[in-house]
Design a protein around this motif. Sequence first.
Motif, PDB file in Angstrom:
ATOM      1  N   ILE A 265       0.842  -1.209   0.000  1.00 41.16           N
ATOM      2  CA  ILE A 265       0.000   0.000   0.000  1.00 41.16           C
ATOM      3  C   ILE A 265       0.872   1.253   0.000  1.00 41.16           C
ATOM      4  O   ILE A 265       0.595   2.223  -0.723  1.00 41.16           O
ATOM      5  N   LEU A 266       1.956   1.238   0.781  1.00 34.76           N
ATOM      6  CA  LEU A 266       2.830   2.408   0.857  1.00 34.76           C
ATOM      7  C   LEU A 266       3.587   2.622  -0.454  1.00 34.76           C
ATOM      8  O   LEU A 266       3.775   3.762  -0.895  1.00 34.76           O
ATOM      9  N   ARG A 267       4.037   1.534  -1.078  1.00 31.70           N
ATOM     10  CA  ARG A 267       4.726   1.685  -2.382  1.00 31.70           C
ATOM     11  C   ARG A 267       3.770   2.260  -3.431  1.00 31.70           C
ATOM     12  O   ARG A 267       4.151   3.112  -4.235  1.00 31.70           O
ATOM     13  N   LYS A 268       2.533   1.792  -3.393  1.00 33.25           N
ATOM     14  CA  LYS A 268       1.535   2.288  -4.340  1.00 33.25           C
ATOM     15  C   LYS A 268       1.248   3.768  -4.100  1.00 33.25           C
ATOM     16  O   LYS A 268       0.936   4.520  -5.024  1.00 33.25           O
ATOM     17  N   ALA A 269       1.362   4.200  -2.841  1.00 33.29           N
ATOM     18  CA  ALA A 269       1.122   5.609  -2.497  1.00 33.29           C
ATOM     19  C   ALA A 269       2.286   6.507  -2.905  1.00 33.29           C
ATOM     20  O   ALA A 269       2.198   7.729  -2.770  1.00 33.29           O
ATOM     21  N   LYS A 270       3.373   5.874  -3.377  1.00 29.74           N
ATOM     22  CA  LYS A 270       4.554   6.614  -3.844  1.00 29.74           C
ATOM     23  C   LYS A 270       5.160   7.497  -2.736  1.00 29.74           C
ATOM     24  O   LYS A 270       5.500   8.660  -2.967  1.00 29.74           O
ATOM     25  N   VAL A 271       5.275   6.924  -1.554  1.00 30.21           N
ATOM     26  CA  VAL A 271       5.949   7.650  -0.467  1.00 30.21           C
ATOM     27  C   VAL A 271       7.431   7.752  -0.795  1.00 30.21           C
ATOM     28  O   VAL A 271       7.986   6.944  -1.544  1.00 30.21           O
ATOM     29  N   ALA A 272       8.101   8.751  -0.241  1.00 31.42           N
ATOM     30  CA  ALA A 272       9.540   8.919  -0.484  1.00 31.42           C
ATOM     31  C   ALA A 272      10.347   7.844   0.243  1.00 31.42           C
ATOM     32  O   ALA A 272      11.391   7.408  -0.234  1.00 31.42           O
ATOM     33  N   ASP A 273       9.845   7.419   1.419  1.00 32.47           N
ATOM     34  CA  ASP A 273      10.544   6.405   2.199  1.00 32.47           C
ATOM     35  C   ASP A 273       9.579   5.848   3.241  1.00 32.47           C
ATOM     36  O   ASP A 273       8.642   6.528   3.652  1.00 32.47           O
ATOM     37  N   PHE A 274       9.797   4.585   3.624  1.00 26.84           N
ATOM     38  CA  PHE A 274       9.077   4.046   4.778  1.00 26.84           C
ATOM     39  C   PHE A 274       9.970   3.063   5.504  1.00 26.84           C
ATOM     40  O   PHE A 274      10.888   2.477   4.939  1.00 26.84           O
ATOM     41  N   LYS A 275       9.711   2.922   6.801  1.00 25.41           N
ATOM     42  CA  LYS A 275      10.520   2.059   7.666  1.00 25.41           C
ATOM     43  C   LYS A 275       9.609   1.235   8.549  1.00 25.41           C
ATOM     44  O   LYS A 275       8.545   1.685   8.956  1.00 25.41           O
ATOM     45  N   VAL A 276      10.062   0.010   8.854  1.00 29.50           N
ATOM     46  CA  VAL A 276       9.435  -0.808   9.880  1.00 29.50           C
ATOM     47  C   VAL A 276      10.412  -0.876  11.050  1.00 29.50           C
ATOM     48  O   VAL A 276      11.569  -1.256  10.878  1.00 29.50           O
ATOM     49  N   VAL A 277       9.963  -0.473  12.219  1.00 29.32           N
ATOM     50  CA  VAL A 277      10.819  -0.434  13.410  1.00 29.32           C
ATOM     51  C   VAL A 277      10.317  -1.464  14.414  1.00 29.32           C
ATOM     52  O   VAL A 277       9.170  -1.391  14.868  1.00 29.32           O
ATOM     53  N   ASP A 278      11.167  -2.449  14.733  1.00 31.50           N
ATOM     54  CA  ASP A 278      10.809  -3.480  15.706  1.00 31.50           C
ATOM     55  C   ASP A 278      11.104  -2.994  17.117  1.00 31.50           C
ATOM     56  O   ASP A 278      12.114  -2.329  17.360  1.00 31.50           O
ATOM     57  N   MET A 279      10.226  -3.373  18.045  1.00 36.12           N
ATOM     58  CA  MET A 279      10.402  -3.042  19.459  1.00 36.12           C
ATOM     59  C   MET A 279      10.177  -4.320  20.258  1.00 36.12           C
ATOM     60  O   MET A 279       9.217  -5.050  19.998  1.00 36.12           O
ATOM     61  N   ALA A 280      11.033  -4.601  21.219  1.00 39.44           N
ATOM     62  CA  ALA A 280      10.900  -5.804  22.040  1.00 39.44           C
ATOM     63  C   ALA A 280      10.545  -5.413  23.461  1.00 39.44           C
ATOM     64  O   ALA A 280      11.185  -4.549  24.049  1.00 39.44           O
ATOM     65  N   GLN A 281       9.518  -6.072  23.994  1.00 37.97           N
ATOM     66  CA  GLN A 281       9.105  -5.825  25.384  1.00 37.97           C
ATOM     67  C   GLN A 281       8.960  -7.178  26.079  1.00 37.97           C
ATOM     68  O   GLN A 281       7.929  -7.820  25.963  1.00 37.97           O
ATOM     69  N   GLY A 282      10.020  -7.613  26.744  1.00 40.52           N
ATOM     70  CA  GLY A 282       9.994  -8.910  27.397  1.00 40.52           C
ATOM     71  C   GLY A 282       9.874 -10.014  26.365  1.00 40.52           C
ATOM     72  O   GLY A 282      10.651 -10.096  25.422  1.00 40.52           O
ATOM     73  N   GLN A 283       8.858 -10.876  26.514  1.00 48.56           N
ATOM     74  CA  GLN A 283       8.638 -11.981  25.575  1.00 48.56           C
ATOM     75  C   GLN A 283       7.973 -11.502  24.285  1.00 48.56           C
ATOM     76  O   GLN A 283       7.958 -12.211  23.290  1.00 48.56           O
ATOM     77  N   LYS A 284       7.420 -10.296  24.316  1.00 49.46           N
ATOM     78  CA  LYS A 284       6.604  -9.812  23.202  1.00 49.46           C
ATOM     79  C   LYS A 284       7.412  -8.912  22.271  1.00 49.46           C
ATOM     80  O   LYS A 284       8.220  -8.105  22.716  1.00 49.46           O
ATOM     81  N   THR A 285       7.191  -9.078  20.966  1.00 51.92           N
ATOM     82  CA  THR A 285       7.778  -8.173  19.981  1.00 51.92           C
ATOM     83  C   THR A 285       6.656  -7.372  19.341  1.00 51.92           C
ATOM     84  O   THR A 285       5.641  -7.929  18.926  1.00 51.92           O
ATOM     85  N   SER A 286       6.822  -6.065  19.298  1.00 49.94           N
ATOM     86  CA  SER A 286       5.866  -5.218  18.607  1.00 49.94           C
ATOM     87  C   SER A 286       6.621  -4.389  17.583  1.00 49.94           C
ATOM     88  O   SER A 286       7.846  -4.497  17.466  1.00 49.94           O
ATOM     89  N   ARG A 287       5.900  -3.576  16.842  1.00 53.39           N
ATOM     90  CA  ARG A 287       6.545  -2.831  15.761  1.00 53.39           C
ATOM     91  C   ARG A 287       5.670  -1.642  15.366  1.00 53.39           C
ATOM     92  O   ARG A 287       4.469  -1.621  15.658  1.00 53.39           O
ATOM     93  N   PHE A 288       6.302  -0.690  14.692  1.00 51.84           N
ATOM     94  CA  PHE A 288       5.502   0.342  14.042  1.00 51.84           C
ATOM     95  C   PHE A 288       6.043   0.574  12.647  1.00 51.84           C
ATOM     96  O   PHE A 288       7.192   0.223  12.330  1.00 51.84           O
ATOM     97  N   ILE A 289       5.186   1.117  11.811  1.00 51.83           N
ATOM     98  CA  ILE A 289       5.558   1.445  10.440  1.00 51.83           C
ATOM     99  C   ILE A 289       5.492   2.963  10.310  1.00 51.83           C
ATOM    100  O   ILE A 289       4.609   3.609  10.868  1.00 51.83           O
ATOM    101  N   ALA A 290       6.471   3.537   9.636  1.00 52.84           N
ATOM    102  CA  ALA A 290       6.537   4.994   9.475  1.00 52.84           C
ATOM    103  C   ALA A 290       6.815   5.315   8.014  1.00 52.84           C
ATOM    104  O   ALA A 290       7.573   4.603   7.349  1.00 52.84           O
ATOM    105  N   TRP A 291       6.200   6.384   7.527  1.00 56.12           N
ATOM    106  CA  TRP A 291       6.406   6.770   6.140  1.00 56.12           C
ATOM    107  C   TRP A 291       6.475   8.286   6.007  1.00 56.12           C
ATOM    108  O   TRP A 291       5.965   9.026   6.834  1.00 56.12           O
ATOM    109  N   THR A 292       7.137   8.722   4.943  1.00 54.45           N
ATOM    110  CA  THR A 292       7.293  10.150   4.680  1.00 54.45           C
ATOM    111  C   THR A 292       7.201  10.417   3.188  1.00 54.45           C
ATOM    112  O   THR A 292       7.554   9.557   2.364  1.00 54.45           O
ATOM    113  N   TYR A 293       6.710  11.588   2.841  1.00 50.00           N
ATOM    114  CA  TYR A 293       6.663  12.030   1.445  1.00 50.00           C
ATOM    115  C   TYR A 293       7.779  13.031   1.149  1.00 50.00           C
ATOM    116  O   TYR A 293       7.910  13.497   0.024  1.00 50.00           O
ATOM    117  N   ILE A 294       8.556  13.339   2.173  1.00 51.24           N
ATOM    118  CA  ILE A 294       9.595  14.352   2.060  1.00 51.24           C
ATOM    119  C   ILE A 294      10.928  13.687   1.717  1.00 51.24           C
ATOM    120  O   ILE A 294      11.322  12.703   2.335  1.00 51.24           O
TER     121      ILE A 294
END
Length: 308
Positions: A265-294
């Motif tokens: 979806i982000l590639r189709k939106a033609k963003v300038a860049d996007f990142k997936v950032v992993d975060m670990a909290q004990g036994q659990k792994t979570s993440r966020f996705i970030a994108w920019t048009y700049i």
Amino acid sequence: MATKTNLHPRNQHKEGYDFGRLVADSPELEPFTIPNPVGQTTVDFQDAAAVRMLNRALLKTHYTINFWDIPANYLCPPIPGRVDYIHYLADLLASSNNNEIPRGPGIKALDIGTGASLVYPLTGQSEYGWDFTGTDIDPAAITSARQICELNKLKITLRQQNMRENIFRGVIAPQDAFHITLCNPPFHASIEKANKGTQRKWSNLGKGASTKLNFGGQNAELWCPGGEIKFIATMVEQSKEFADQCLWFSSLVSKKDNLQPLSRILRKAKVADFKVVDMAQGQKTSRFIAWTYIKKSQHSLYVNGAKK
């Protein structure tokens, strides 16, 4: 001290909870403390009142929030994991600022679905001094958040989102400029799936069948039509309209399997860049996705105010 975690290096809770310090600052927490199997002090995390009191103590001791409360049956967020998102967003902004974390009220952050707890603005403002705007579709959540601001004498802007199908529309004004947006989206696709998720949680905790969440939650906090993918896809689609008013858009992604379709979806939106950032909290792994048009070459101008 409770058990160490895999939280962000700047997270104040990475060594666990110091219950001696917490109880000294908030004596009302003491009746909720219990020993764990190895004799360490903890609380019963299946007890909503205990979790609420722990949050109140954590916010007071670590983030100088002297009043904090939420209405019954609203999400009671685990503070350490929520603060991790803030710290990793600070790292993301540092990547746009010659690896220096930008601090102070010149940095504008937009919290989508800030909730009754106001947890991201409270902790983010305390840690980095950023200027937060929080939005929510739920009038009761906005009322709760406003009370927290008023009783702590905090300057946090709150805006009501009046259209359920909108995320950025209606809350970003033409004159607004943000460095970062953040969101913890509803991840279930229906109330039925939300209830099944609740049943699984209680079953895993050995509590049998129940329709009650140990951390609470209103419908708008737990589910939306189409679930997490649809919500974030709408966020991406609407972010195009505000491409030059925000440096980084971001959202938590609860299910790892959702990353692949969201990346398409982000590639189709033609963003300038996007990142997936992993975060670990004990036994659990979570993440966020970030994108920019700049474009990367323009990032430092945004961070340093030339584009405000």
